[in-house]
Scaffold this motif. Sequence first.
Motif, PDB file in Angstrom:
ATOM      1  N   UNK A 141      13.108  -4.679  15.347  1.00 25.06           N
ATOM      2  CA  UNK A 141      12.732  -4.435  13.955  1.00 25.06           C
ATOM      3  C   UNK A 141      11.219  -4.698  13.887  1.00 25.06           C
ATOM      4  N   UNK A 142      10.449  -3.638  13.721  1.00 23.16           N
ATOM      5  CA  UNK A 142       8.996  -3.736  13.912  1.00 23.16           C
ATOM      6  C   UNK A 142       8.256  -3.729  12.574  1.00 23.16           C
ATOM      7  N   UNK A 143       7.369  -4.714  12.404  1.00 25.56           N
ATOM      8  CA  UNK A 143       6.464  -4.771  11.264  1.00 25.56           C
ATOM      9  C   UNK A 143       5.037  -4.670  11.804  1.00 25.56           C
ATOM     10  N   UNK A 144       4.205  -3.891  11.135  1.00 30.84           N
ATOM     11  CA  UNK A 144       2.812  -3.732  11.575  1.00 30.84           C
ATOM     12  C   UNK A 144       1.884  -4.032  10.416  1.00 30.84           C
ATOM     13  N   UNK A 145       0.826  -4.804  10.688  1.00 27.49           N
ATOM     14  CA  UNK A 145      -0.124  -5.166   9.633  1.00 27.49           C
ATOM     15  C   UNK A 145      -1.521  -4.659   9.958  1.00 27.49           C
ATOM     16  N   UNK A 146      -2.306  -4.461   8.917  1.00 24.99           N
ATOM     17  CA  UNK A 146      -3.741  -4.203   9.096  1.00 24.99           C
ATOM     18  C   UNK A 146      -4.435  -4.541   7.790  1.00 24.99           C
ATOM     19  N   UNK A 147      -5.667  -4.980   7.891  1.00 26.16           N
ATOM     20  CA  UNK A 147      -6.451  -5.289   6.685  1.00 26.16           C
ATOM     21  C   UNK A 147      -6.975  -4.004   6.042  1.00 26.16           C
ATOM     22  N   UNK A 148      -7.011  -2.920   6.828  1.00 25.33           N
ATOM     23  CA  UNK A 148      -7.602  -1.647   6.380  1.00 25.33           C
ATOM     24  C   UNK A 148      -6.526  -0.689   5.875  1.00 25.33           C
ATOM     25  N   UNK A 149      -6.624  -0.306   4.611  1.00 25.93           N
ATOM     26  CA  UNK A 149      -5.681   0.675   4.045  1.00 25.93           C
ATOM     27  C   UNK A 149      -5.842   2.019   4.747  1.00 25.93           C
ATOM     28  N   UNK A 150      -7.083   2.373   5.104  1.00 25.77           N
ATOM     29  CA  UNK A 150      -7.324   3.650   5.794  1.00 25.77           C
ATOM     30  C   UNK A 150      -6.633   3.670   7.156  1.00 25.77           C
ATOM     31  N   UNK A 151      -6.674   2.537   7.867  1.00 29.24           N
ATOM     32  CA  UNK A 151      -5.981   2.456   9.161  1.00 29.24           C
ATOM     33  C   UNK A 151      -4.477   2.575   8.964  1.00 29.24           C
TER      34      UNK A 151
END
Length: 283
Positions: A141-151
Motif C-alpha cells: 500500500x504505497x503513499x507518496x509525498x512531495x512539498x511541490x504541487x507541480x511535482x
Amino acid sequence: MTETIHHALKALEAELAHEQLDVNAAFLLLEHVTQKSRASLLADLREPLTEQQQRQFESLASDLLTGKPIQHIIGEEWFYGRPFSVSKDVLIPRPETEELVQGALHRASRLFRNKPVQIADIGTGSGAIAVTFKLEYPNAHVTATDISEAALTIARRNAERNDASITFLQGDLAQPLKDGKWDIILSNPPYIGRDEASSMSSTVLDYEPHGALFADENGLVLYRKLAETLPEMMKKPALIGLEIGYLQGAEVQQLFQHAFPKSKIEVVQDLNGKDRMIFCEIQ
C-alpha cells in the motif's frame, strides 16, 4: 531534399560530441521523431526522413544543442522498463535510483515475504520510486509525498499512465505521514551541497529543479531531519532505504545508527562502485 536516418544520426552525433553533450541523445531524438523502436531504426538506417520528420528533427536538434536534456524535449524517461513523464518540475529519474528500488525490493521480500506492507516514498518527484515499487510488489500500500504541487501533478500522471494505485500527499518530508505507522520508507532527497553547483553540468543546473537537487549542511540536512523524525513512525520489523551522495555514506550511516541503535545499517555502492544507498533494517 530530406536526408536518410543514418545521415541525420551521424551529423547530430558529431555536433553533440563537439559541444561535449551526450551523443546517445541523437538516437533517442530519432526514435521520438520517427516513432520507431531502436531495432526498427537500425534496420531502416538507409530510409529517408519525411519532410515533416526532417523539420521536426532539425527544430528539436537545435534545442538539444543548447544543452536542454533530451528527456525534456521528448517529455519522458524510462525507469525500470516503464515510461515516466518528466518536466522542469521534477528530477529526471536516473539509473542509480533504479538500484535503490531494486535493493529495497530484495530486502522487502526477505523481511516481509510478500505480505501486505505500508510503504511511503518521501519527496516522490516524478513518482518513479513509488510507482515502480507498487508494480513490482503488488501487496504494497504505497503513499507518496512531495512539498511541490507541480511535482505531485506529474507523479499522479505517471501513476495513471502505468496503472499503479498510489495515495499522494502534499507536505514537507515525513510531515504528511506522521499519523501512520510504516513498514518501509524510501527516499531520494535533495543531497547536493550548494557549494558543489559550480562543478555541475549546465544541462542539470539550467533545467532541473534546484529544490530537488540542493540541500543545506553540505547536503545532509534532510537526512538529519529524517533520522530525527522516523523513529516514532516505523513498525518492527521495518526498512528504510535512502539514496545518498557518494561522499555521504559514513555521515548518513552515523545519523541513522544513532537514531536506530539496534538496527542493521548498510552503505551500498552503485554499479560505478560509488557509495549511493543506505539501507536501515529495524528488527
